[in-house]
Enzyme design. Structure first.
Site, PDB file in Angstrom:
ATOM      1  N   GLU A 299      40.113  52.332  40.031  1.00  0.00           N
ATOM      2  CA  GLU A 299      41.462  51.969  40.454  1.00  0.00           C
ATOM      3  C   GLU A 299      42.572  52.726  39.751  1.00  0.00           C
ATOM      4  O   GLU A 299      43.656  52.182  39.550  1.00  0.00           O
ATOM      5  CB  GLU A 299      41.673  50.466  40.238  1.00  0.00           C
ATOM      6  CG  GLU A 299      41.700  49.995  38.783  1.00  0.00           C
ATOM      7  CD  GLU A 299      40.378  49.519  38.243  1.00  0.00           C
ATOM      8  OE1 GLU A 299      40.380  48.788  37.239  1.00  0.00           O
ATOM      9  OE2 GLU A 299      39.336  49.865  38.816  1.00  0.00           O
ATOM     10  N   ASN A 300      42.372  53.979  39.387  1.00  0.00           N
ATOM     11  CA  ASN A 300      43.429  54.748  38.738  1.00  0.00           C
ATOM     12  C   ASN A 300      44.758  54.542  39.468  1.00  0.00           C
ATOM     13  O   ASN A 300      44.822  54.620  40.694  1.00  0.00           O
ATOM     14  CB  ASN A 300      43.080  56.239  38.755  1.00  0.00           C
ATOM     15  CG  ASN A 300      41.623  56.495  38.432  1.00  0.00           C
ATOM     16  OD1 ASN A 300      41.165  56.240  37.342  1.00  0.00           O
ATOM     17  ND2 ASN A 300      40.889  57.007  39.418  1.00  0.00           N
ATOM     18  N   GLU A 333      40.245  47.854  45.274  1.00  0.00           N
ATOM     19  CA  GLU A 333      40.914  48.819  44.393  1.00  0.00           C
ATOM     20  C   GLU A 333      42.427  48.775  44.552  1.00  0.00           C
ATOM     21  O   GLU A 333      43.170  48.969  43.575  1.00  0.00           O
ATOM     22  CB  GLU A 333      40.387  50.222  44.661  1.00  0.00           C
ATOM     23  CG  GLU A 333      38.881  50.386  44.517  1.00  0.00           C
ATOM     24  CD  GLU A 333      38.348  49.953  43.157  1.00  0.00           C
ATOM     25  OE1 GLU A 333      39.101  50.026  42.165  1.00  0.00           O
ATOM     26  OE2 GLU A 333      37.182  49.534  43.082  1.00  0.00           O
TER      27      GLU A 333
END
Length: 885
Positions: A299-300, A333
């Site tokens: 999940e940047n 995400e």
């Protein structure tokens, strides 16, 4: 179906429920977040404010030279700064405008670098300048490379994966989640490549030698593990949503396959903006398809990376139902962009705040946009899997102490994700959807760009819902274990009353010492069969008695299957419910069967009790009901390997499941994304593994037709048919599967054929698969999966274990620490005997870290539990089958 419950003083058959709350063993939540009190290894006397980083990745030499300037706040005068770094060499470290270099001392075990300056740095603002060189890894930690096939040859992509503690492998940093800072990235890369980071590109400038410098905008304050960089031959499709540019990024030629993902992200962004009450704060959000490197997604912030097959959809190679998984993982995400990225847990002991919430939100979003999928009902197995882990002595609380990086890594398990999800769902139903959402909005608004603990969330929900959330939630998050509710009815004239008693549900070997008791505060939904929409709730802490309709009426506990607890019914209740099984909702039928199988696993019921229930399930029942039965049958089949009971057991299971399959047929109607289609595929897979000759013959015939005309085999059947063909493969078929894998450039196709080949039960072919994992042909992402498939589907665990021991060093070099700390222990759960448990304990590499040792303990317990169930259940099942015949 969504269970709507009333307040604790609820109506039940016209009567009032009286709650009996035993005030003992109350659990209190921790204090609210305090930066100075946050666990971690690094001193809080120096705090990073901003990182300006320039990286020059070299994909050939696999080196990562860089220069970073870090603005820091020194809170107390010091001549020594310690931060994180792994496999990094330092050219120079200076502070402020001084040319005098600091001494650098590295501690590989602690993963730190300590800079010692000739003169102490005074309290206040300072600037560090660090010249360094890091590594580009083979395995999916830090910055790593992925080689993937294309029509014009093998290409190389570079990308990052940093959770929980691998930003330190890219650049020196304070690599703990509480140290939030902004990041301004610049990269120098070949001109023909595209770079994607957390933020939009602000400037590109051509340099000599066909290079270019790419500068990105500064990020908001965020934790280091959310940093992202992907570089490769990439293309991007975009859409605008609520002022945000959403993109899908894929390798050249594949971006168009991201259209479903892009459309999903657009509608999810608007829905999340409304639900959280705080708009997504970055100007762009990219979904990046990585054709290998890691399973799942990360999940940047602003640049989510996905394993390619989890993001892209191609109707020519994907079954229609693949959209379900794609939507779910995108929703998970994207939920993290708020729950995890905007508001971040203070330390890894609260990891569940990220993962449990995102897992819950993904299912909630699927129910919102695709109610026909019935995601809660069909996803029942996630909670069941968590409860299976949580019933063991080696379980852990949702909030668990985390001492180091190896322990943080193993915290990403079903307790964190699935128990967390189940608890949140139970609390939402207890508070009501509107009150729960109001609490989440308040929590987001109050803690944006900061860190929190679980207690911060409970306080926000408690204020919004005006109910005692903290004590209920803390009883589930701060202690391990699964509640057991014993339920029995008794008649008084024509009236019936139900007694509920709380205990602890445990699955353990017969000779194991008893586990300590637990006390929970449990919202328990109770009512007549078929009334889940108006279920009444009692807040149980100890024991209580409630009215339960007329004498003999079937009264169900955990109506709607919302609660996180097991139910053990007394004889009268069990008999009434078994008779009323057809009248139950599908969710209650699944729950009733799952609890029945769990009682067998725990030794609290004989296998005949569960098998008797299965006999009363109609062939036309719903997919999740039969999936639960398939799960239990498959467990018995695995345990019976090399046992005399297996032939009779397999004949019985095959006969029972064939009645269901024969109703559906090979070519029955279905959209390709409906429950019948999905159940058909599951039955073909299972019956093939059981050795059903008719299924195997037809699978081979259809696969031969597919080789001549790929359109002849529907996408919905390709995985199952290919798997069955793989299990029974001879050398020629095995080689055909590998040829198909090698010539495909589509990730999900390549995985299908490689895994089918690995399932071959011919020992010579199993040897060939294992040897293949030592080559560069097999994507690193699936290497361990192939070895696991040889052991499980291929039924060659001893062969695979011998291979792992002999080739450990080579495999560790390809796979990294996770191979040592997690995979080996998980692999050994293919066994169910003391000898292999002892061999695992004696295998020195797995004892290297505290996380690895914990995984060994868990695996040994699984082996012991399996051995106990095998010895206890298989003879009883065999006797039941023979008596039935």
């Amino acid at each position: 179906m969504k269970l709507k419950v009333t307040a604790p003083l609820a109506r039940y058959c016209g009567a009032m429920i009286v709650m009996m709350i035993v005030v003992t063993g109350a659990v209190r939540a921790e204090p609210v977040f305090s930066f100075d009190a946050t666990p971690g290894k690094l001193s809080k006397t120096v705090v990073p404010i901003n990182y300006s980083i320039e990286l020059r990745p070299d994909a050939e030499s696999l080196t990562l030279p860089g220069v970073e300037v870090i603005d820091i706040e020194v809170r107390e005068p010091t001549a020594r700064l310690t931060l994180n770094a792994v496999n990094t060499t330092f050219a120079s470290v200076t502070a402020d405008d001084s040319l005098e270099r600091a001494d650098v001392a590295l501690d590989a075990a602690a993963e730190t670098a300590t800079f010692t300056f000739a003169q102490p740095l005074a309290a206040g603002a300072h600037r560090l300048r660090i010249e360094f060189t890091a590594r580009i890894n083979k395995f999916d930690r830090g910055f790593f490379f992925v080689d993937y096939p294309t029509d014009s040859g093998v290409k190389r992509l570079l990308t990052s994966k940093l959770e929980p503690a691998d930003a330190r492998r890219i650049f020196p940093c304070w690599d703990e989640p509480a140290f939030k800072a902004s990041f301004k990235l610049t990269v120098v890369i070949p001109r023909h490549l595209l770079a994607v980071g957390n933020m939009p590109i602000t400037k590109e400038e051509s340099l000599e030698a066909n290079l270019k410098q790419v500068a990105f905008a500064a990020t908001p304050k965020m934790s280091t593990y959310l940093f992202v960089l992907t570089v490769g031959e990439l293309e991007r499709i975009t859409a605008e949503a609520d002022g945000v540019t959403i993109g899908v990024v894929a390798t050249t030629g594949k971006a168009a396959q991201g259209q479903f993902a892009l459309d999903s992200a657009v509608k999810l962004l608007a829905w999340f903006n409304d639900y959280f009450g705080v708009k997504y704060p970055l100007p762009k959000l990219d979904l990046i398809a990585v054709p290998g490197g890691f399973g799942g997604a990360m999940e940047n912030w602003g640049g989510i990376t996905f394993f390619e097959s989890r993001l892209l959809f191609d109707p020519a190679t994907n079954p229609d139902s693949a959209r379900r998984g794609i939507f779910s993982i995108i929703a998970h995400e994207m939920a993290h962009q708020w729950f995890g990225d905007l508001v971040t847990m203070a330390w890894w002991d609260n990891l569940w705040l990220n993962e449990g919430f995102a897992t819950w939100m993904a299912t909630k979003a699927a129910e919102q946009f695709y109610p026909q999928w019935q995601s809660w009902l069909n996803g029942y197995g996630a909670k069941q899997f968590a409860m299976g882990l949580d019933a063991r002595r080696t379980s852990h609380p949702i909030q668990q102490p985390i001492a180091n990086e190896s322990e943080a890594m193993i915290a990403f398990d079903a307790i964190t994700y699935n128990k967390g999800q189940a608890l949140i769902r139970m609390l939402e139903n207890y508070l009501g959807e509107a009150a729960f959402r109001d609490g989440i909005r308040a929590y987001m608004s109050a803690h944006a760009y900061g860190n929190t603990t679980t207690a911060d969330l409970w306080r926000a929900l408690e204020r919004a819902g005006h109910k005692p959330v903290t004590d209920i939630a803390a009883s589930f998050t701060e202690q391990d274990g699964v509640p057991l509710i014993s339920a029995e009815t008794a008649c008084n004239g024509d009236a019936q009353r139900l007694t509920l008693r709380q205990g602890r549900f445990v699955i353990a070997p017969a000779r194991a010492a008893a586990l300590p008791p637990r006390n929970w505060q449990i919202p328990v939904a109770v009512g007549p069969v078929g009334t889940a929409q108006s279920a009444d709730v009692v807040l149980l802490h100890g024991s209580t008695e409630v009215p339960a309709g007329s004498c003999g009426e079937a009264t169900k506990v955990n109506l709607g299957d919302i609660g996180y607890y097991r139910v053990e019914y007394g004889p009268a209740s069990m008999a009434a419910l078994a008779k009323a099984l057809p009248q139950m909702s599908p969710a209650d039928r699944v729950n009733f069967l799952a609890d029945g199988w769990a009682m067998v696993q725990a030794g609290r019921a004989e296998p005949s009790s569960y098998l008797g229930l299965v006999e009363n399930i109609g062939v036309d029942d719903r997919r999740p009901v039969w999936d639960q039965i398939i799960t239990a049958f498959s467990a018995l089949n695995r345990l019976s390997r090399d046992r005399p009971e297996r032939p009779a057991l397999q004949r019985y299971i095959s006969a029972r499941l064939r009645t269901v399959f024969d109703r559906l047929g090979w070519d029955g109607s279905g959209s390709g994304d409906d429950d019948n289609t999905l159940l058909r595929g599951s039955l073909i897979w299972t019956l093939g593994e059981l050795g059903d000759e008719a299924i195997i013959a037809e699978a081979k015939r259809r696969f031969a037709g597919f080789l001549s005309d790929p359109q002849s085999l529907p996408g919905a059947l390709r995985d199952s048919v290919t798997h069955v063909v793989g299990i029974t493969a001879d050398r020629a078929t095995y080689d055909t599967l590998l040829t198909l894998a090698r010539k495909s450039t589509v990730t999900n196709e390549r995985l299908r054929y490689y895994y089918a080949a690995a399932a071959a039960r011919d020992p010579a072919l199993a040897h060939a698969t294992l040897a293949l994992t030592l080559t560069d042909e097999v994507p690193g992402t699936i290497l361990t999966g192939l070895i696991g498939s040889v052991a499980s589907s291929g039924e060659q665990p001893d062969l695979a274990w011998d291979f792992l021991q002999k080739n450990y060093d080579a495999l560790f070099a390809k796979q990294g620490p996770q191979f040592r700390d997690q995979f080996i222990a998980n692999f050994m759960t293919n066994f169910s005997d003391e000898r292999h448990a002892a061999e695992l304990a004696a295998f020195a590499p797995v004892q290297a870290t505290s996380g690895g040792r914990a995984m060994v303990g868990r695996a040994q317990e699984v082996i012991a539990i399996s051995a106990d169930l095998k010895a206890r259940a298989l003879p009883a099942v065999d006797a039941w089958i023979k008596a039935r015949k």
